[in-house]
Design a protein around this motif. Structure first.
Motif, PDB file in Angstrom:
ATOM      1  N   PHE A 174     -21.552 -50.067 -31.637  1.00  0.00           N
ATOM      2  CA  PHE A 174     -21.979 -50.592 -32.944  1.00  0.00           C
ATOM      3  C   PHE A 174     -23.068 -51.644 -32.777  1.00  0.00           C
ATOM      4  O   PHE A 174     -24.017 -51.704 -33.577  1.00  0.00           O
ATOM      5  N   SER A 175     -22.956 -52.460 -31.757  1.00  0.00           N
ATOM      6  CA  SER A 175     -23.970 -53.487 -31.510  1.00  0.00           C
ATOM      7  C   SER A 175     -25.319 -52.860 -31.180  1.00  0.00           C
ATOM      8  O   SER A 175     -26.372 -53.303 -31.662  1.00  0.00           O
ATOM      9  N   ILE A 176     -25.274 -51.792 -30.344  1.00  0.00           N
ATOM     10  CA  ILE A 176     -26.521 -51.108 -29.975  1.00  0.00           C
ATOM     11  C   ILE A 176     -27.132 -50.416 -31.200  1.00  0.00           C
ATOM     12  O   ILE A 176     -28.353 -50.451 -31.418  1.00  0.00           O
ATOM     13  N   LYS A 177     -26.273 -49.778 -31.998  1.00  0.00           N
ATOM     14  CA  LYS A 177     -26.774 -49.124 -33.215  1.00  0.00           C
ATOM     15  C   LYS A 177     -27.457 -50.134 -34.128  1.00  0.00           C
ATOM     16  O   LYS A 177     -28.531 -49.852 -34.678  1.00  0.00           O
ATOM     17  N   SER A 178     -26.861 -51.300 -34.271  1.00  0.00           N
ATOM     18  CA  SER A 178     -27.434 -52.337 -35.133  1.00  0.00           C
ATOM     19  C   SER A 178     -28.776 -52.808 -34.605  1.00  0.00           C
ATOM     20  O   SER A 178     -29.736 -52.995 -35.355  1.00  0.00           O
ATOM     21  N   TRP A 179     -28.844 -52.937 -33.266  1.00  0.00           N
ATOM     22  CA  TRP A 179     -30.100 -53.403 -32.659  1.00  0.00           C
ATOM     23  C   TRP A 179     -31.207 -52.372 -32.850  1.00  0.00           C
ATOM     24  O   TRP A 179     -32.346 -52.699 -33.206  1.00  0.00           O
ATOM     25  N   VAL A 180     -30.892 -51.077 -32.637  1.00  0.00           N
ATOM     26  CA  VAL A 180     -31.878 -50.008 -32.804  1.00  0.00           C
ATOM     27  C   VAL A 180     -32.319 -49.912 -34.260  1.00  0.00           C
ATOM     28  O   VAL A 180     -33.507 -49.729 -34.552  1.00  0.00           O
ATOM     29  N   ASP A 202     -15.203 -44.803 -35.283  1.00  0.00           N
ATOM     30  CA  ASP A 202     -14.685 -46.119 -35.697  1.00  0.00           C
ATOM     31  C   ASP A 202     -13.715 -46.637 -34.648  1.00  0.00           C
ATOM     32  O   ASP A 202     -13.388 -45.952 -33.652  1.00  0.00           O
ATOM     33  N   TYR A 203     -13.243 -47.843 -34.852  1.00  0.00           N
ATOM     34  CA  TYR A 203     -12.271 -48.471 -33.959  1.00  0.00           C
ATOM     35  C   TYR A 203     -10.936 -47.719 -34.042  1.00  0.00           C
ATOM     36  O   TYR A 203     -10.573 -47.167 -35.081  1.00  0.00           O
ATOM     37  N   LEU A 204     -10.205 -47.743 -32.927  1.00  0.00           N
ATOM     38  CA  LEU A 204      -8.863 -47.182 -32.913  1.00  0.00           C
ATOM     39  C   LEU A 204      -7.877 -48.160 -33.523  1.00  0.00           C
ATOM     40  O   LEU A 204      -7.952 -49.366 -33.273  1.00  0.00           O
TER      41      LEU A 204
END
Length: 205
Positions: A174-180, A202-204
């Motif tokens: 999710f962090s990488i997706k946000s950065w991209v 999503d999270y488990l």
């Protein structure tokens, strides 16, 4: 007519010893090289070989006196040699008999308590049955192992660690997706499609 076969080394040795016993005297090699061919039919070329072999086997004595070497052997020496040989063999027999007795005692001790009897046979049968039963119980235990509370605790602990690890990687994605998304102004659906991320990722719980 077939050619006469020569004497073997043992035959030459035997004839040479007969000569020593008959003459009961001392000889130089040159004397023997003259006498043995005439009296015992030993070829002159083999006299030295024969005498040397007899000296090596302690059947003939030799001694250097001045520049000459003398050879001799008396019947008494043969008797002494036979006596020594008999003594050696008798000692070896005694040693072997003592060794045999020790081995017999050791074998007897090793067999104590192992005699074939009804009680021993029953005990061995019972042991084999117990070993077979132990193998069967271990196999059943393995089948029911998943119901073991201790084993379940281990599985729960491993599951918790796996869940924590999976959510940590989910957080990273999710962090990488946000950065991209912010860096290149891509829509989230495009990013998911490009990197093969499921739409329900999503999270488990």
């Amino acid at each position: 007519m077939s050619k006469k076969k020569g004497l073997s080394l043992e035959e030459k040795r035997s004839r040479a010893m007969d000569y020593f016993y008959e003459k009961k005297d001392f000889f130089q090699l040159k004397d023997l090289e003259k006498a043995l061919p005439k009296e015992k039919g030993i070829t002159p070329m083999s006299v030295k070989e024969v005498v040397t072999s007899l000296v090596d086997d302690c059947m003939v004595d030799s001694e250097k006196i001045g520049t000459s070497i003398y050879y001799w052997s008396f019947p008494s020496k043969a008797s002494q040699n036979r006596k020594r040989k008999i003594d050696d063999l008798e000692n070896k027999v005694r040693e072997l008999e003592a060794k045999k007795e020790k081995l017999s005692e050791s074998l007897q001790k090793s067999m104590e308590g192992k005699e074939e009897c009804e009680e021993r046979t029953e005990t061995i049968d019972e042991l084999n049955k117990k070993q077979a039963e132990k193998t069967r119980i271990e196999a059943e235990l393995e089948l029911f192992r998943e119901s073991d509370p201790e084993y379940l605790k281990v599985l729960e602990s491993q599951a918790a660690e796996a869940k924590e690890s999976a959510n940590r990687w989910t957080d990273n994605i999710f962090s990488i997706k946000s950065w991209v998304k912010n860096k290149f102004c891509f829509e989230e659906s495009i990013i998911d499609k490009q990197f093969g991320i499921p739409s329900d990722f999503d999270y488990l719980e």
